[in-house]
Design a protein around this motif. Structure first.
Motif, PDB file in Angstrom:
ATOM      1  N   ILE A 148      23.789   4.497  -1.786  1.00 37.90           N
ATOM      2  CA  ILE A 148      22.729   4.683  -0.799  1.00 37.90           C
ATOM      3  C   ILE A 148      23.125   4.077   0.541  1.00 37.90           C
ATOM      4  O   ILE A 148      23.989   3.198   0.624  1.00 37.90           O
ATOM      5  N   MET A 149      22.473   4.571   1.573  1.00 40.30           N
ATOM      6  CA  MET A 149      22.718   4.111   2.942  1.00 40.30           C
ATOM      7  C   MET A 149      21.397   3.823   3.624  1.00 40.30           C
ATOM      8  O   MET A 149      20.381   4.463   3.314  1.00 40.30           O
ATOM      9  N   ILE A 173      14.001  -9.677   6.262  1.00 42.50           N
ATOM     10  CA  ILE A 173      14.909  -9.800   5.117  1.00 42.50           C
ATOM     11  C   ILE A 173      14.448  -8.910   3.965  1.00 42.50           C
ATOM     12  O   ILE A 173      15.259  -8.409   3.179  1.00 42.50           O
ATOM     13  N   ALA A 174      13.148  -8.645   3.896  1.00 41.05           N
ATOM     14  CA  ALA A 174      12.607  -7.835   2.803  1.00 41.05           C
ATOM     15  C   ALA A 174      13.240  -6.447   2.753  1.00 41.05           C
ATOM     16  O   ALA A 174      13.443  -5.888   1.674  1.00 41.05           O
ATOM     17  N   SER A 175      13.560  -5.875   3.918  1.00 40.13           N
ATOM     18  CA  SER A 175      14.182  -4.549   3.948  1.00 40.13           C
ATOM     19  C   SER A 175      15.555  -4.584   3.291  1.00 40.13           C
ATOM     20  O   SER A 175      15.914  -3.689   2.513  1.00 40.13           O
ATOM     21  N   TYR A 176      16.323  -5.601   3.575  1.00 39.60           N
ATOM     22  CA  TYR A 176      17.662  -5.739   2.989  1.00 39.60           C
ATOM     23  C   TYR A 176      17.564  -6.033   1.495  1.00 39.60           C
ATOM     24  O   TYR A 176      18.351  -5.516   0.692  1.00 39.60           O
ATOM     25  N   GLN A 177      16.599  -6.862   1.138  1.00 44.33           N
ATOM     26  CA  GLN A 177      16.403  -7.171  -0.283  1.00 44.33           C
ATOM     27  C   GLN A 177      16.027  -5.927  -1.070  1.00 44.33           C
ATOM     28  O   GLN A 177      16.500  -5.718  -2.194  1.00 44.33           O
ATOM     29  N   LYS A 178      15.181  -5.094  -0.485  1.00 46.18           N
ATOM     30  CA  LYS A 178      14.762  -3.863  -1.163  1.00 46.18           C
ATOM     31  C   LYS A 178      15.932  -2.914  -1.341  1.00 46.18           C
ATOM     32  O   LYS A 178      16.091  -2.298  -2.413  1.00 46.18           O
ATOM     33  N   MET A 179      16.777  -2.782  -0.329  1.00 43.59           N
ATOM     34  CA  MET A 179      17.956  -1.927  -0.460  1.00 43.59           C
ATOM     35  C   MET A 179      18.896  -2.450  -1.551  1.00 43.59           C
ATOM     36  O   MET A 179      19.435  -1.675  -2.346  1.00 43.59           O
ATOM     37  N   GLN A 182      18.041  -4.159  -4.152  1.00 43.01           N
ATOM     38  CA  GLN A 182      17.378  -3.891  -5.422  1.00 43.01           C
ATOM     39  C   GLN A 182      17.548  -2.425  -5.832  1.00 43.01           C
ATOM     40  O   GLN A 182      17.872  -2.123  -6.993  1.00 43.01           O
ATOM     41  N   LEU A 183      17.353  -1.513  -4.899  1.00 42.70           N
ATOM     42  CA  LEU A 183      17.513  -0.089  -5.185  1.00 42.70           C
ATOM     43  C   LEU A 183      18.954   0.218  -5.597  1.00 42.70           C
ATOM     44  O   LEU A 183      19.196   1.003  -6.527  1.00 42.70           O
ATOM     45  N   PHE A 184      19.890  -0.382  -4.913  1.00 42.07           N
ATOM     46  CA  PHE A 184      21.309  -0.191  -5.218  1.00 42.07           C
ATOM     47  C   PHE A 184      21.618  -0.661  -6.637  1.00 42.07           C
ATOM     48  O   PHE A 184      22.275   0.038  -7.424  1.00 42.07           O
ATOM     49  N   GLN A 185      21.125  -1.819  -6.988  1.00 43.38           N
ATOM     50  CA  GLN A 185      21.388  -2.367  -8.329  1.00 43.38           C
ATOM     51  C   GLN A 185      20.747  -1.502  -9.414  1.00 43.38           C
ATOM     52  O   GLN A 185      21.339  -1.301 -10.493  1.00 43.38           O
ATOM     53  N   GLN A 186      19.583  -0.965  -9.130  1.00 37.10           N
ATOM     54  CA  GLN A 186      18.928  -0.076 -10.091  1.00 37.10           C
ATOM     55  C   GLN A 186      19.724   1.203 -10.296  1.00 37.10           C
ATOM     56  O   GLN A 186      19.894   1.677 -11.419  1.00 37.10           O
ATOM     57  N   LEU A 187      20.234   1.779  -9.202  1.00 33.72           N
ATOM     58  CA  LEU A 187      21.054   2.981  -9.309  1.00 33.72           C
ATOM     59  C   LEU A 187      22.338   2.714 -10.079  1.00 33.72           C
ATOM     60  O   LEU A 187      22.799   3.553 -10.864  1.00 33.72           O
ATOM     61  N   GLN A 188      22.928   1.551  -9.841  1.00 35.34           N
ATOM     62  CA  GLN A 188      24.159   1.196 -10.549  1.00 35.34           C
ATOM     63  C   GLN A 188      23.948   1.174 -12.062  1.00 35.34           C
ATOM     64  O   GLN A 188      24.845   1.555 -12.831  1.00 35.34           O
ATOM     65  N   HIS A 215      23.318  -9.265   1.418  1.00 37.81           N
ATOM     66  CA  HIS A 215      22.459  -8.511   0.498  1.00 37.81           C
ATOM     67  C   HIS A 215      23.195  -7.327  -0.131  1.00 37.81           C
ATOM     68  O   HIS A 215      22.596  -6.309  -0.432  1.00 37.81           O
ATOM     69  N   GLY A 216      24.483  -7.509  -0.328  1.00 37.42           N
ATOM     70  CA  GLY A 216      25.230  -6.605  -1.186  1.00 37.42           C
ATOM     71  C   GLY A 216      25.915  -5.429  -0.546  1.00 37.42           C
ATOM     72  O   GLY A 216      26.471  -4.576  -1.257  1.00 37.42           O
ATOM     73  N   ALA A 217      25.899  -5.301   0.792  1.00 37.51           N
ATOM     74  CA  ALA A 217      26.554  -4.164   1.434  1.00 37.51           C
ATOM     75  C   ALA A 217      28.023  -4.086   1.025  1.00 37.51           C
ATOM     76  O   ALA A 217      28.727  -5.093   0.997  1.00 37.51           O
ATOM     77  N   THR A 218      28.483  -2.875   0.734  1.00 41.39           N
ATOM     78  CA  THR A 218      29.893  -2.661   0.400  1.00 41.39           C
ATOM     79  C   THR A 218      30.624  -1.866   1.481  1.00 41.39           C
ATOM     80  O   THR A 218      31.847  -1.827   1.486  1.00 41.39           O
ATOM     81  N   ILE A 219      29.880  -1.215   2.371  1.00 36.67           N
ATOM     82  CA  ILE A 219      30.446  -0.582   3.563  1.00 36.67           C
ATOM     83  C   ILE A 219      29.606  -1.016   4.752  1.00 36.67           C
ATOM     84  O   ILE A 219      28.376  -0.897   4.725  1.00 36.67           O
ATOM     85  N   VAL A 220      30.262  -1.537   5.783  1.00 34.40           N
ATOM     86  CA  VAL A 220      29.573  -1.833   7.038  1.00 34.40           C
ATOM     87  C   VAL A 220      30.098  -0.865   8.096  1.00 34.40           C
ATOM     88  O   VAL A 220      31.287  -0.586   8.169  1.00 34.40           O
ATOM     89  N   ARG A 221      29.188  -0.329   8.906  1.00 30.09           N
ATOM     90  CA  ARG A 221      29.511   0.713   9.867  1.00 30.09           C
ATOM     91  C   ARG A 221      29.507   0.102  11.272  1.00 30.09           C
ATOM     92  O   ARG A 221      28.454  -0.160  11.840  1.00 30.09           O
ATOM     93  N   ILE A 222      30.687  -0.130  11.816  1.00 32.63           N
ATOM     94  CA  ILE A 222      30.811  -0.881  13.065  1.00 32.63           C
ATOM     95  C   ILE A 222      31.409  -0.003  14.155  1.00 32.63           C
ATOM     96  O   ILE A 222      32.514   0.527  14.003  1.00 32.63           O
ATOM     97  N   GLY A 223      30.678   0.148  15.250  1.00 30.42           N
ATOM     98  CA  GLY A 223      31.162   0.942  16.367  1.00 30.42           C
ATOM     99  C   GLY A 223      31.341   0.127  17.626  1.00 30.42           C
ATOM    100  O   GLY A 223      32.449  -0.059  18.121  1.00 30.42           O
ATOM    101  N   THR A 224      30.233  -0.402  18.151  1.00 29.65           N
ATOM    102  CA  THR A 224      30.252  -1.100  19.430  1.00 29.65           C
ATOM    103  C   THR A 224      31.238  -2.260  19.454  1.00 29.65           C
ATOM    104  O   THR A 224      31.980  -2.438  20.429  1.00 29.65           O
ATOM    105  N   ALA A 225      31.269  -3.040  18.397  1.00 29.84           N
ATOM    106  CA  ALA A 225      32.138  -4.225  18.365  1.00 29.84           C
ATOM    107  C   ALA A 225      33.617  -3.863  18.339  1.00 29.84           C
ATOM    108  O   ALA A 225      34.462  -4.702  18.653  1.00 29.84           O
ATOM    109  N   ILE A 226      33.929  -2.614  17.992  1.00 30.84           N
ATOM    110  CA  ILE A 226      35.327  -2.164  17.975  1.00 30.84           C
ATOM    111  C   ILE A 226      35.672  -1.387  19.232  1.00 30.84           C
ATOM    112  O   ILE A 226      36.664  -1.667  19.907  1.00 30.84           O
ATOM    113  N   PHE A 227      34.844  -0.407  19.569  1.00 29.08           N
ATOM    114  CA  PHE A 227      35.174   0.529  20.639  1.00 29.08           C
ATOM    115  C   PHE A 227      34.430   0.277  21.942  1.00 29.08           C
ATOM    116  O   PHE A 227      34.716   0.925  22.951  1.00 29.08           O
TER     117      PHE A 227
END
Length: 229
Positions: free
Chosen positions: A161-162, A171-177, A179-185, A208-220
């Motif tokens: 999920i993304m 923080i609740a938004s990150y915690q919920k994501m 939780q959803l990720f762990q349930q899908l796993q 809160h468990g992110a496995t892909i971080v999407r970084i644009g501004t800090a790079i480009f």
């Protein structure tokens, strides 16, 4: 090229620090360089600095870059923007990953348009975790149905999920994501991806468990404004 190389070093250092704080291995977090609105020359500079994973949001722009950089055969392209149904064929044909799937119609079209000669298209379902009307994504109660549809599509692989939490999200938004990720796993062996976190919130996302971080501004640098295509 020097500033992009230096920026990549700095971002990777931030990811490493965030992983240490979260007691996670840096190998658990993939850096996706968001190259939308940036010219192919800058993508190539990042490539020569060691970056291999790039995220695009605009189809026409992405098509041009993918063609211009076709000599870089180990680039992996991720589509991360809103999906119009009439643009799914390009995503199915040109990308390895799509992070922003949010409708059954899109799942069906991507599955039908992915060539049998290709490996399955890696799919993340986008969850509108903050409930913002301006953002794409499914509601939490829609996730189970679309996950099942993706998992049963022969030319797609459900990877996770993304989300794009609202600015200064609780923080609740990150915690919920998480939780959803762990349930899908627990339900699907193929699920291993939580795509969450950008330049401004990568530390809390990794916590809160992110496995892909999407970084644009800090790079480009700050992105350019272009017409949606």
């Amino acid at each position: 090229m020097t500033h992009i190389k230096n920026n990549l070093v700095q971002v990777k250092h931030q990811i490493s620090q965030a992983c240490q704080l979260a007691n996670r291995s840096i190998d658990e977090v993939l850096l996706l360089a968001v190259s939308k609105t940036k010219p192919s020359a800058m993508v190539e500079q990042a490539y020569h600095a060691g970056q291999r994973f790039f995220g695009e949001s605009y189809i026409q722009e992405a098509i041009e870059k993918i063609e211009q950089l076709s000599h870089l055969t180990d680039i992996q392209w991720h589509f991360i923007g809103p999906i119009q149904s009439n643009k799914t064929r390009h995503i199915a044909e040109l990308f390895s990953w799509v992070h922003s799937v949010d409708r059954a119609k899109i799942i069906t079209r991507l599955n039908e348009q992915r060539s049998e000669q290709d490996t399955p298209l890696n799919v993340c379902l986008q969850v509108n975790i903050s409930g913002e009307s301006s953002k794409s994504g499914i509601k939490v109660n829609e996730l189970a149905e679309l996950a099942q549809l993706t998992d049963t599509s022969s030319h797609l692989t459900l990877r996770g999920i993304m989300a794009i939490p609202e600015k200064n999200a609780s923080i609740a938004s990150y915690q919920k994501m998480q939780q959803l990720f762990q349930q899908l796993q627990q339900q699907y062996p193929s699920v291993d991806t939580l795509s969450m976190g950008m330049s401004s919130d990568l530390t809390v996302a990794i916590a809160h468990g992110a496995t892909i971080v999407r970084i644009g501004t800090a790079i480009f640098g700050q992105r350019e404004t272009i017409a949606n295509n």
